[in-house]
Write a protein that holds these residues in place. Sequence first.
Motif, mmCIF file in Angstrom:
data_model
loop_
_atom_site.group_PDB
_atom_site.id
_atom_site.type_symbol
_atom_site.label_atom_id
_atom_site.label_comp_id
_atom_site.label_asym_id
_atom_site.label_seq_id
_atom_site.Cartn_x
_atom_site.Cartn_y
_atom_site.Cartn_z
ATOM 1 N N ILE A 32 -14.116 13.397 -38.782
ATOM 2 C CA ILE A 32 -15.213 14.141 -38.150
ATOM 3 C C ILE A 32 -15.652 15.289 -39.054
ATOM 4 O O ILE A 32 -16.856 15.508 -39.275
ATOM 5 N N LEU A 33 -14.685 16.029 -39.580
ATOM 6 C CA LEU A 33 -15.017 17.159 -40.457
ATOM 7 C C LEU A 33 -15.700 16.683 -41.736
ATOM 8 O O LEU A 33 -16.646 17.308 -42.231
ATOM 9 N N PHE A 34 -15.219 15.556 -42.260
ATOM 10 C CA PHE A 34 -15.822 15.020 -43.476
ATOM 11 C C PHE A 34 -17.270 14.620 -43.222
ATOM 12 O O PHE A 34 -18.180 14.939 -43.999
ATOM 13 N N ARG A 35 -17.508 13.921 -42.134
ATOM 14 C CA ARG A 35 -18.874 13.501 -41.827
ATOM 15 C C ARG A 35 -19.777 14.697 -41.552
ATOM 16 O O ARG A 35 -20.969 14.671 -41.881
ATOM 17 N N GLU A 36 -19.210 15.712 -40.960
ATOM 18 C CA GLU A 36 -19.994 16.935 -40.717
ATOM 19 C C GLU A 36 -20.393 17.567 -42.040
ATOM 20 O O GLU A 36 -21.526 18.055 -42.205
ATOM 21 N N ALA A 37 -19.472 17.577 -42.999
ATOM 22 C CA ALA A 37 -19.793 18.124 -44.319
ATOM 23 C C ALA A 37 -20.894 17.311 -44.995
ATOM 24 O O ALA A 37 -21.821 17.864 -45.593
ATOM 25 N N ASN B 197 -24.217 18.124 -43.279
ATOM 26 C CA ASN B 197 -24.746 19.420 -43.715
ATOM 27 C C ASN B 197 -25.297 19.337 -45.141
ATOM 28 O O ASN B 197 -26.333 19.931 -45.462
ATOM 29 N N PHE B 198 -24.594 18.576 -46.004
ATOM 30 C CA PHE B 198 -25.064 18.401 -47.383
ATOM 31 C C PHE B 198 -26.411 17.683 -47.403
ATOM 32 O O PHE B 198 -27.335 18.057 -48.137
ATOM 33 N N THR B 199 -26.536 16.640 -46.575
ATOM 34 C CA THR B 199 -27.766 15.860 -46.537
ATOM 35 C C THR B 199 -28.951 16.709 -46.110
ATOM 36 O O THR B 199 -30.079 16.510 -46.585
ATOM 37 N N ALA C 107 -19.160 15.415 -56.200
ATOM 38 C CA ALA C 107 -19.471 14.008 -56.475
ATOM 39 C C ALA C 107 -19.370 13.152 -55.217
ATOM 40 O O ALA C 107 -20.221 12.286 -54.959
ATOM 41 N N LEU C 108 -18.347 13.404 -54.412
ATOM 42 C CA LEU C 108 -18.139 12.609 -53.204
ATOM 43 C C LEU C 108 -19.298 12.763 -52.225
ATOM 44 O O LEU C 108 -19.761 11.787 -51.619
ATOM 45 N N LEU C 109 -19.810 13.981 -52.059
ATOM 46 C CA LEU C 109 -20.941 14.215 -51.158
ATOM 47 C C LEU C 109 -22.175 13.447 -51.631
ATOM 48 O O LEU C 109 -22.893 12.831 -50.827
ATOM 49 N N HIS C 110 -22.438 13.455 -52.919
ATOM 50 C CA HIS C 110 -23.576 12.720 -53.465
ATOM 51 C C HIS C 110 -23.400 11.206 -53.282
ATOM 52 O O HIS C 110 -24.354 10.485 -52.961
ATOM 53 N N ILE C 111 -22.157 10.730 -53.492
ATOM 54 C CA ILE C 111 -21.894 9.294 -53.366
ATOM 55 C C ILE C 111 -22.075 8.838 -51.919
ATOM 56 O O ILE C 111 -22.637 7.762 -51.652
ATOM 57 N N GLN C 112 -21.634 9.654 -50.947
ATOM 58 C CA GLN C 112 -21.800 9.293 -49.537
ATOM 59 C C GLN C 112 -23.273 9.248 -49.153
ATOM 60 O O GLN C 112 -23.701 8.374 -48.401
ATOM 61 N N GLU C 113 -24.051 10.191 -49.665
ATOM 62 C CA GLU C 113 -25.484 10.181 -49.385
ATOM 63 C C GLU C 113 -26.127 8.919 -49.973
ATOM 64 O O GLU C 113 -26.968 8.278 -49.339
ATOM 65 N N TRP C 114 -25.718 8.572 -51.190
ATOM 66 C CA TRP C 114 -26.250 7.357 -51.828
ATOM 67 C C TRP C 114 -25.909 6.122 -50.995
ATOM 68 O O TRP C 114 -26.754 5.251 -50.771
ATOM 69 N N ALA C 115 -24.682 6.047 -50.514
ATOM 70 C CA ALA C 115 -24.252 4.889 -49.726
ATOM 71 C C ALA C 115 -25.051 4.780 -48.432
ATOM 72 O O ALA C 115 -25.454 3.684 -48.021
#
Length: 547
Positions: free
Chosen positions: A448-453, A456-458, A529-537
Motif C-alpha cells: 500500500i505504501l509503495f503504491r501510494e509513493a 504521488n510520483f505520477t 529508477a523504480l518509480l519511473h519504471i512503475q510509471e512506465w509499466a
Amino acid sequence: MTGQSRPAESTQKETHGRGYGGRHPLGSPPGFRQPHPPARPDRSAIERLLILDADDGTADAAGAFVLLIGVRGRSALPALRRLLQNPPPVVAIKGNREDVAEAEELLHTAGAGLLLMDPGADWDRLLSIAKDRIQPRSYQSEVLTLLEEDLFAIAQTTARLTSSHVVIEDAANKVLAYSTVTNDIDELRKASILARRGPRKYELLLKDLGAYRELHRTRLPVRVPARPQDGLRERVAITLFAGDRIMGYIWLQETGEGFGPDVDNILTGSAARVSAELIRYRNQQSVHMREDRIVRLLSGPAEAAASAHSEKIPADRPAALVLLGMSAANSQADDAALKHGELANLASIHAAAYKASAVVGQFNGDTAIIIPGLQSTASEPGLRTLAEAIVRDARKHLGLAPFAAVGPVVPDLLSIHTATRITEALLACVGSADAGAVATVDDFEEEILFREAVRNFTSSPFRHRSLAALLQQDAELAGTLRAYFDASFDVAECAKRMNLHKNTVYYRVSKAARVTRLDFGNPRDSLVALLHIQEWAANHHDLPGRK
C-alpha cells in the motif's frame, strides 16, 4: 352540510394520498369541519395541491386537493361549476354551514368532497398540513415496487445460501415474496404462493404443532418437523420483529438435502434485512432516502452523525469498513449490475447476522459494508471471518470471483471516513493478488505504501530526464530493467524470467546506468529508477505494483 354532523376529530384518518372515500386525507385540525361524503366516491389518489382563485379560468383539477380562495359560501358556486368539468377528489372553501348547502349538493352530485373551513381559519396552516401529508400516487407505487424487489431479492439469496425454498409473509400470513419455485415444494408452499397467503387449514395445523407459539416467544429460528401424513416437509422459520411488534415471518422449506449447519445464522441475517425493509416501507420514507447510505456515512463526521442519529446507529463505539470487489471478468460482463446487486444482497445477510446495525451499499463501484458498534478496536479477526464467509458463499452460490479488503478499525463511527482511502488502496492490492483473497492492512502494508509513493510520483511534474527518455525510446531495455528490479537485482533470476543470457541482462543494465548516471546499488538512485519504471509499466497496460 346535510344530515347530522359529528365532531371531526373522532372520525378522521390520515390516508397519505390514497383514495378519498368520505374521509379527508388531512385529518381535522381545529377550524376545519367534516366534509360531506361524495355520492360516487373517487378512489383515485390525491396526488397534488392546487390553489385556485375564484377568478381563475377552467383548471384541470383531476387528482388534486383544491384550495378555493377569494370566495366564501354561495359566492363560490360559479368557480365550483367550472371546476366540476373535471372534478377533483375534494375542494376546500371557507364559509358557514348555512351558506354552503347549494355548493355541498353540487359537489356531492359530482362525486367530489367538501372540506368546509371556518371563515377565520388560516389558509397557510391548511397548506402546510397538506404539503406534509399528501404524497403523489407515483410515490406510493415506487416505494411499493422497491420493497417488492428488495424482498424477492432477499428471498432468492437466502434460498441459494440454504438450498431451501423461502417465503416471506406479513403478520397476517399474506405472502410478500418468495424464492424461485421448483418441483421440490410441498402442498402448503404451492397453495401459499398461488393464493398469496397460507391456507387456513395449514395455519391451524402449524398452530396445533405449537410453531406460532414458539415463534412469538423467541427471536431465534424455530424448527418445525416434517409431517408426511399432512404433506408437510421440514421447515425452519423466524419471526420478523420491529421492537416488540411482530411484522411477519420467514419460512424455509427443505428441498431434499436437509438444512445445512449455518442455516440459523443465515436466517437470522435475512430476518434483520427484511425487518429493516418493512420498517422503512411502513415509515414511508422518501425514495431518495433509500439511496445509498454508505456515501453519507463516509462523507465526514457531520454527515455520519446525522445519518447515525436518523438510523439509530451507535456512533460512539469502534467501527470498520469492509470493501468487496469482483474480478475483471465479472465486472465487465453484460450482467455486471445484476452481479453487483446479488453480491450486495448476500453481503447484507451475512453482515446483518454479524451485526444487526451493519449498513451495506455501493461505493465507487464496489460493495461496501460499514460495521458500527464493535466491542473493541481489536475486532479484525472477526471481521476477516465475516469477509471470508461472504467471499466463500458468493463463489459457491453466485458463481462470482470476489475479493475483500477489511479496513482498519476506527475508534468511532464519526471517524469511519478516515478509513476510506486505505481500505480502497488495500482492495486494489487484494484484487491483483490471488483470486478470492481476503486481507487486512497487515497483509499488504508495504505494498500500500509503495503504491501510494508511485501515485504521488505520477501526480508530480518532475522526472529524471535521461531515464524518462530512455524508457520511452527503448521498450526492450525498459522491460529488462523492470524484470531486474522485480528480481531484487539478481541477474541470474532476471535472465531466467526473461529467457535471456545473463550477459544480455548485464549489458542492458550497464547501459541504463551509464546513460542515466544512476547507481542502482545506491538506495536513493534505485528508488528514483523504480518509480519511473512503475510509471512506465502502468502506461504500457501492465499491472502496477510489484510481482
